[in-house]
Design an enzyme around this catalytic site. Structure first.
Site, PDB file in Angstrom:
ATOM      1  N   LEU A 125       0.836  -1.205   0.000  1.00 15.49           N
ATOM      2  CA  LEU A 125       0.000   0.000   0.000  1.00 15.49           C
ATOM      3  C   LEU A 125       0.873   1.258   0.000  1.00 15.49           C
ATOM      4  CD1 LEU A 125      -2.792   1.471   0.460  1.00 15.49           C
ATOM      5  CD2 LEU A 125      -2.437   1.139   2.905  1.00 15.49           C
ATOM      6  N   GLY A 131       2.105   7.550   2.727  1.00 17.11           N
ATOM      7  CA  GLY A 131       2.231   6.701   3.914  1.00 17.11           C
ATOM      8  C   GLY A 131       0.917   6.765   4.669  1.00 17.11           C
ATOM      9  N   SER A 132       0.807   7.766   5.575  1.00 15.00           N
ATOM     10  CA  SER A 132      -0.457   7.966   6.301  1.00 15.00           C
ATOM     11  C   SER A 132      -1.576   8.361   5.344  1.00 15.00           C
ATOM     12  CB  SER A 132      -0.286   9.071   7.355  1.00 15.00           C
ATOM     13  OG  SER A 132       0.532   8.604   8.393  1.00 15.00           O
ATOM     14  N   GLY A 242      -5.367  -6.160  10.740  1.00 15.50           N
ATOM     15  CA  GLY A 242      -3.902  -6.137  10.855  1.00 15.50           C
ATOM     16  C   GLY A 242      -3.462  -5.421  12.118  1.00 15.50           C
ATOM     17  N   ARG A 243      -4.199  -4.383  12.455  1.00 19.58           N
ATOM     18  CA  ARG A 243      -3.832  -3.580  13.640  1.00 19.58           C
ATOM     19  C   ARG A 243      -3.950  -4.392  14.930  1.00 19.58           C
ATOM     20  NH1 ARG A 243      -6.566   1.704  10.721  1.00 19.58           N
ATOM     21  NH2 ARG A 243      -4.730   2.096   9.426  1.00 19.58           N
ATOM     22  N   ARG A 268      20.748  -9.166  39.954  1.00 21.75           N
ATOM     23  CA  ARG A 268      21.740  -8.109  40.100  1.00 21.75           C
ATOM     24  C   ARG A 268      21.700  -7.528  41.517  1.00 21.75           C
ATOM     25  NH1 ARG A 268      26.403  -5.866  38.108  1.00 21.75           N
ATOM     26  NH2 ARG A 268      26.354  -3.595  38.213  1.00 21.75           N
ATOM     27  N   ILE A 337      16.675  -0.420  33.768  1.00 19.73           N
ATOM     28  CA  ILE A 337      16.853  -1.346  34.899  1.00 19.73           C
ATOM     29  C   ILE A 337      18.128  -2.169  34.711  1.00 19.73           C
ATOM     30  CG2 ILE A 337      15.885  -3.454  35.972  1.00 19.73           C
ATOM     31  CD1 ILE A 337      13.096  -2.172  35.619  1.00 19.73           C
ATOM     32  N   GLY A 339      20.772  -1.114  33.297  1.00 21.56           N
ATOM     33  CA  GLY A 339      21.938  -0.236  33.352  1.00 21.56           C
ATOM     34  C   GLY A 339      22.843  -0.455  32.146  1.00 21.56           C
ATOM     35  N   GLU A 363       1.322  -0.001   9.921  1.00 20.99           N
ATOM     36  CA  GLU A 363      -0.119  -0.299   9.935  1.00 20.99           C
ATOM     37  C   GLU A 363      -0.934   0.835  10.562  1.00 20.99           C
ATOM     38  OE1 GLU A 363      -1.462  -4.268  10.169  1.00 20.99           O
ATOM     39  OE2 GLU A 363       0.440  -5.088   9.473  1.00 20.99           O
TER      40      GLU A 363
HETATM   41  N1  CAA Z   1     -12.326   0.711   7.863  1.00 20.85           N
HETATM   42  C1  CAA Z   1     -13.125   0.585   6.764  1.00 20.85           C
HETATM   43  N2  CAA Z   1     -13.261   1.573   5.856  1.00 20.85           N
HETATM   44  C2  CAA Z   1     -12.587   2.716   6.085  1.00 20.85           C
HETATM   45  C3  CAA Z   1     -11.748   2.903   7.201  1.00 20.85           C
HETATM   46  C4  CAA Z   1     -11.634   1.836   8.113  1.00 20.85           C
HETATM   47  N3  CAA Z   1     -10.871   1.909   9.201  1.00 20.85           N
HETATM   48  N4  CAA Z   1     -11.203   4.131   7.146  1.00 20.85           N
HETATM   49  C5  CAA Z   1     -11.681   4.711   6.042  1.00 20.85           C
HETATM   50  N5  CAA Z   1     -12.506   3.867   5.401  1.00 20.85           N
HETATM   51  C6  CAA Z   1     -13.239   4.093   4.150  1.00 20.85           C
HETATM   52  C7  CAA Z   1     -14.229   5.246   4.304  1.00 20.85           C
HETATM   53  O1  CAA Z   1     -15.486   4.764   4.723  1.00 20.85           O
HETATM   54  C8  CAA Z   1     -14.263   5.829   2.909  1.00 20.85           C
HETATM   55  O2  CAA Z   1     -15.085   5.085   2.064  1.00 20.85           O
HETATM   56  P1  CAA Z   1     -16.467   5.711   1.437  1.00 20.85           P
HETATM   57  O3  CAA Z   1     -16.128   7.074   0.931  1.00 20.85           O
HETATM   58  O4  CAA Z   1     -16.829   4.738   0.370  1.00 20.85           O
HETATM   59  O5  CAA Z   1     -17.409   5.742   2.573  1.00 20.85           O
HETATM   60  C9  CAA Z   1     -12.868   5.598   2.381  1.00 20.85           C
HETATM   61  O6  CAA Z   1     -12.310   4.539   3.164  1.00 20.85           O
HETATM   62  C10 CAA Z   1     -11.980   6.813   2.459  1.00 20.85           C
HETATM   63  O7  CAA Z   1     -11.971   7.218   3.809  1.00 20.85           O
HETATM   64  P2  CAA Z   1     -11.721   8.715   4.263  1.00 20.85           P
HETATM   65  O8  CAA Z   1     -12.570   9.643   3.455  1.00 20.85           O
HETATM   66  O9  CAA Z   1     -11.891   8.717   5.734  1.00 20.85           O
HETATM   67  O10 CAA Z   1     -10.191   8.922   3.802  1.00 20.85           O
HETATM   68  P3  CAA Z   1      -9.095   9.842   4.439  1.00 20.85           P
HETATM   69  O11 CAA Z   1      -8.093  10.042   3.381  1.00 20.85           O
HETATM   70  O12 CAA Z   1      -9.677  11.045   5.105  1.00 20.85           O
HETATM   71  O13 CAA Z   1      -8.474   8.956   5.652  1.00 20.85           O
HETATM   72  C11 CAA Z   1      -7.153   7.185   6.583  1.00 20.85           C
HETATM   73  C12 CAA Z   1      -8.142   7.642   5.510  1.00 20.85           C
HETATM   74  C13 CAA Z   1      -7.938   6.633   7.758  1.00 20.85           C
HETATM   75  C14 CAA Z   1      -6.233   8.292   7.069  1.00 20.85           C
HETATM   76  C15 CAA Z   1      -6.353   6.117   5.848  1.00 20.85           C
HETATM   77  O14 CAA Z   1      -5.675   6.692   4.745  1.00 20.85           O
HETATM   78  C16 CAA Z   1      -5.384   5.374   6.712  1.00 20.85           C
HETATM   79  O15 CAA Z   1      -5.769   4.473   7.466  1.00 20.85           O
HETATM   80  N6  CAA Z   1      -4.067   5.710   6.605  1.00 20.85           N
HETATM   81  C17 CAA Z   1      -3.009   4.917   7.233  1.00 20.85           C
HETATM   82  C18 CAA Z   1      -2.491   3.929   6.230  1.00 20.85           C
HETATM   83  C19 CAA Z   1      -1.858   2.759   6.887  1.00 20.85           C
HETATM   84  O16 CAA Z   1      -2.315   2.237   7.903  1.00 20.85           O
HETATM   85  N7  CAA Z   1      -0.801   2.264   6.251  1.00 20.85           N
HETATM   86  C20 CAA Z   1      -0.161   1.063   6.694  1.00 20.85           C
HETATM   87  C21 CAA Z   1       0.652   0.487   5.570  1.00 20.85           C
HETATM   88  S1  CAA Z   1       0.648  -1.270   5.548  1.00 20.85           S
HETATM   89  C22 CAA Z   1       1.838  -1.764   6.645  1.00 20.85           C
HETATM   90  O17 CAA Z   1       2.364  -1.001   7.406  1.00 20.85           O
HETATM   91  C23 CAA Z   1       2.091  -3.224   6.654  1.00 20.85           C
HETATM   92  C24 CAA Z   1       3.438  -3.586   7.135  1.00 20.85           C
HETATM   93  O18 CAA Z   1       4.387  -3.541   6.410  1.00 20.85           O
HETATM   94  C25 CAA Z   1       3.617  -4.115   8.481  1.00 20.85           C
END
Ligand code: CAA
Length: 379
Positions: A125, A131-132, A242-243, A268, A337, A339, A363
């Site tokens: 992704l 990223g975020s 995943g979270r 210790r 702890i 040290g 995530e």
């Molecule tokens: N569950 C289900 N659907 C969700 C959701 C959730 N938690 N969060 C948002 N959505 C849906 C919304 O309902 C919306 O859909 P509709 O318009 O059809 O209703 C759509 O997604 C877009 O949502 P937003 O308008 O809220 O979008 P946004 O841009 O304002 O915010 C965000 C989205 C929550 C910030 C999102 O981008 C996010 O979670 N960002 C973090 C990304 C992340 O976690 N990356 C991890 C990478 S993978 C990784 O790390 C794996 C690894 O290697 C270990």
């Protein structure tokens, strides 16, 4: 409310604990130093059923519940967070995503091998500029009739090199914004798909994190997961689960550091007595034990809600937010702890401290978890 674990849960917990002690602990400092992927150990995790724990036995999985999964994640992460992130991505992002949303053909072709650990999966992704802000996908999947033409770069991909099957999120129709995004199954070896740079990381050093490059990669239409435009929803709903896995990883890292600190404090001596008998150390350990127990309850609650098919979006975000903060704080105190010994590698707590940091980032960062929690408060 029932806080008791079943016989099956206790058996899974014990199996994971003994695997971690006997097979992950030996050589862990060397693997961390050399940033060497634990290939043999991951193969064993497949044999022991840790790579597709929640997948139905019909598709090669263990058919277990999410509580069993977090118990195993916790035990494995107490020792080796590099191995547990490989496990977490394979279980809760790749296997879950395919089982929940894949076609029967996709499940037969890919899920069976992923769930049994014959091959490893990656979830793609993140991008250099996304990223975020995950809706800002620059990777494109142009619709060319019976295939998609994939172009772009993915960054910080866990299992980037070791994986054979990648779930790639890409933009098909920019005008539709997040509703024009797709998730495609892309196999390693497809022409135009290249594994890029390996990241030299602060922690979880033995897991392999790479950039992945796609240049005019032809992906057959049957490899799209879900309906056209479902890719972003796929990513979000997969990440909700995943979270819980990463929250369990953070819990395990914290508990591992706490157990080492407690043991060390009883060995210790300073100022004529065990350091445990100094109140300054007792207070640290008491606070660690309390915070870890609170994190554990949040993690188990999120897993239980998932098992009961109830809404777990907020519970998962709370568990990850809290457990990752507890992991960072506890590991830092565990080094304190110990040290001077805490600052050297053979005592393990400095590695756990480095490993803890990523749980506040991947995530969804702690800030993104707060955003998810806040949105749920008024939903
Ligand atoms: N569950 C289900 N659907 C969700 C959701 C959730 N938690 N969060 C948002 N959505 C849906 C919304 O309902 C919306 O859909 P509709 O318009 O059809 O209703 C759509 O997604 C877009 O949502 P937003 O308008 O809220 O979008 P946004 O841009 O304002 O915010 C965000 C989205 C929550 C910030 C999102 O981008 C996010 O979670 N960002 C973090 C990304 C992340 O976690 N990356 C991890 C990478 S993978 C990784 O790390 C794996 C690894 O290697 C270990």
């Amino acid at each position: 409310m029932n806080f008791n674990l079943s016989e099956e849960h206790l058996a899974v917990q014990e199996a994971a604990r003994s695997f971690a002690q006997n097979e992950l602990l030996p050589g862990i400092v060397e693997r961390d130093n050399e940033a060497r992927f634990p290939a043999e150990q991951v193969k064993r995790m497949g044999e022991l059923g840790f790579m597709g724990m929640m997948v139905s036995p019909e598709y090669g999985g263990g058919g277990m519940d999410a509580v069993s999964y977090v118990l195993a994640m916790e035990e494995i992460s107490k020792i080796d967070a590099s191995a547990s992130v490989v496990m977490s991505v394979n279980n809760s992002l790749v296997c879950y995503g395919l089982e929940a949303y894949g076609t029967e053909e996709q499940k037969q072709k890919y899920l069976t091998k992923l769930a049994s650990g014959q091959v490893i999966g990656a979830f793609c992704l993140s991008e250099p500029e996304a990223g975020s802000d995950a809706t800002s996908q620059a990777t494109t999947a142009e619709d060319e009739g019976d295939y998609y033409l994939l172009n772009g770069t993915k960054n910080w991909i866990t299992n980037g090199n070791s994986s054979s099957v990648c779930l790639v999120i890409a933009q098909t129709d920019r005008e539709k914004k997040h509703r024009g995004i797709n998730c495609l199954i892309v196999e390693k070896g497809t022409p135009g798909f290249v594994v890029g740079k390996k990241e030299d990381k602060m922690g979880i050093r033995a897991s392999d994190t790479h950039s992945l490059l796609f240049t005019d990669v032809k992906v057959p239409k049957e490899n799209r997961v879900g309906e056209d435009g479902f890719g972003f929803k796929f990513a979000m709903s997969t990440l909700n689960g995943g979270r819980i896995g990463i929250a369990a990883q953070a819990l395990g890292i914290a508990a591992g550091a706490y157990e080492l600190a407690l043991k060390y404090s009883q060995e210790r001596k300073a100022f004529g007595k065990q350091i445990f008998d100094h109140q300054a150390i007792q207070f640290k350990l008491a606070e660690m034990a309390t915070k870890i127990e609170a994190a554990r309850l949040l993690v188990y609650k999120a897993a239980r809600l998932k098992d009961e098919h109830k809404d777990y979006v907020q519970a998962a975000a709370m568990a990850k937010l809290f457990a990752s903060e507890v992991a960072m704080w506890t590991t830092t105190e565990a080094v304190q702890i110990h040290g001077g010994y805490g600052y050297v590698k053979e005592f393990h707590v400095e590695r756990l401290m480095r490993d803890a940091k990523i749980t506040q980032i991947y995530e969804g960062t702690s800030e993104i978890q707060k955003l998810v929690i806040a949105r749920e408060l008024v939903r």
